[in-house]
Design a protein around this motif. Sequence first.
Motif, mmCIF file in Angstrom:
data_model
loop_
_atom_site.group_PDB
_atom_site.id
_atom_site.type_symbol
_atom_site.label_atom_id
_atom_site.label_comp_id
_atom_site.label_asym_id
_atom_site.label_seq_id
_atom_site.Cartn_x
_atom_site.Cartn_y
_atom_site.Cartn_z
ATOM 1 N N UNK A 14 0.793 -1.247 0.000
ATOM 2 C CA UNK A 14 0.000 0.000 0.000
ATOM 3 C C UNK A 14 0.812 1.278 0.000
ATOM 4 N N UNK A 15 2.127 1.177 0.079
ATOM 5 C CA UNK A 15 2.934 2.401 0.161
ATOM 6 C C UNK A 15 3.294 2.725 1.609
ATOM 7 N N UNK A 16 4.024 3.805 1.795
ATOM 8 C CA UNK A 16 4.582 4.104 3.128
ATOM 9 C C UNK A 16 3.509 4.323 4.197
ATOM 10 N N UNK A 17 2.424 4.979 3.815
ATOM 11 C CA UNK A 17 1.280 5.145 4.718
ATOM 12 C C UNK A 17 1.674 5.533 6.121
ATOM 13 N N UNK A 18 1.212 4.738 7.094
ATOM 14 C CA UNK A 18 1.436 5.093 8.505
ATOM 15 C C UNK A 18 2.914 5.099 8.885
ATOM 16 N N UNK A 19 3.720 4.348 8.156
ATOM 17 C CA UNK A 19 5.147 4.285 8.484
ATOM 18 C C UNK A 19 5.814 5.640 8.207
ATOM 19 N N UNK A 20 5.186 6.424 7.330
ATOM 20 C CA UNK A 20 5.791 7.693 6.929
ATOM 21 C C UNK A 20 6.034 8.613 8.132
ATOM 22 N N UNK A 21 5.106 8.650 9.067
ATOM 23 C CA UNK A 21 5.263 9.545 10.233
ATOM 24 C C UNK A 21 6.461 9.101 11.073
ATOM 25 N N UNK A 22 6.596 7.788 11.258
ATOM 26 C CA UNK A 22 7.729 7.278 12.068
ATOM 27 C C UNK A 22 9.048 7.540 11.362
ATOM 28 N N UNK A 23 9.033 7.374 10.044
ATOM 29 C CA UNK A 23 10.257 7.597 9.268
ATOM 30 C C UNK A 23 10.659 9.077 9.326
ATOM 31 N N UNK A 24 9.675 9.941 9.249
ATOM 32 C CA UNK A 24 9.962 11.384 9.297
ATOM 33 C C UNK A 24 10.570 11.754 10.645
#
Length: 268
Positions: free
Chosen positions: A199-209
Amino acid sequence: MNDLGDLDRRLSASGGRILGPVHLLRETTSTNDEAKDGAKRGAPHGSIWIAESQTAGRGRQGRTWTSPRGENLLFSVLLRVTARPERVPLAALVAGLAVHDAIAETVARDRVKVKWPNDVWIDGRKVSGILVESTLQRTGPSVVVIGIGVNVHTRSFPEEIESSATSLALESSTPPDRGELLIDIVKNIDRDVEHVLARGLGVVHARLSEADGLRGMRVSAGEGTAAVVGVAEGIDVDGKLQLRGDDGILRRVSSGEVHLSGVRRMAE
Ligand code: BTN
């Protein structure tokens, strides 16, 4: 060697989908080679190769990865995943975050950062490097090999990287054993990878940022006359590094090396 013992059992107790089998090797050329060969022989999703020593350890951009025998964590995980080809590079970001989160169990979280796309730093020094190699399939699952090196016990580094490399032993009074660290990393990969590839980065994006160590830093991307120098403005939802050039233009960098501007460090 005993801190790498009994990993098959410890992995199955962790309850994830990456369950081995674990192949523990005294020496090999590169655990990524082992995983790629294993894939050709039909090894299952979740197979793992760990080595005490590599004779031809590889890094990104054609670099070598050297590590004294028995001191550090050197391993590769084989994943068989169904994903759109453009999403497969996101596996590298997932792996970087997985290592970041595992190390943040040992070293204060705010000291640990991901250097896009997938190196891990402690206080700006490299503690881990990741090399992802994949074979994409038009139909059926693709093979993704995630190779991870973490400096665990090494306390002195070759002169050319001594100011830019570090290890858990140097940064923590209680470095984890290598097996425990491997299990944490693998659990973290397992937590995110299938979701991100589907599905893409989705919720992981916030943690990665939050883990992004380049945000706000002056960096350069690309080489020679094509190099762009500017300020990193974070990782976007497609996993690209946003770089505001000194010309004011916002570019999205998708691959290659990013260097801290004015500092070209050998361990990068
Ligand atoms: C980099 O920083 O450029 C990536 C380094 C990746 C090193 C690991 S060690 C285990 C696996 N086997 C290899 O040959 N490389 C990766």
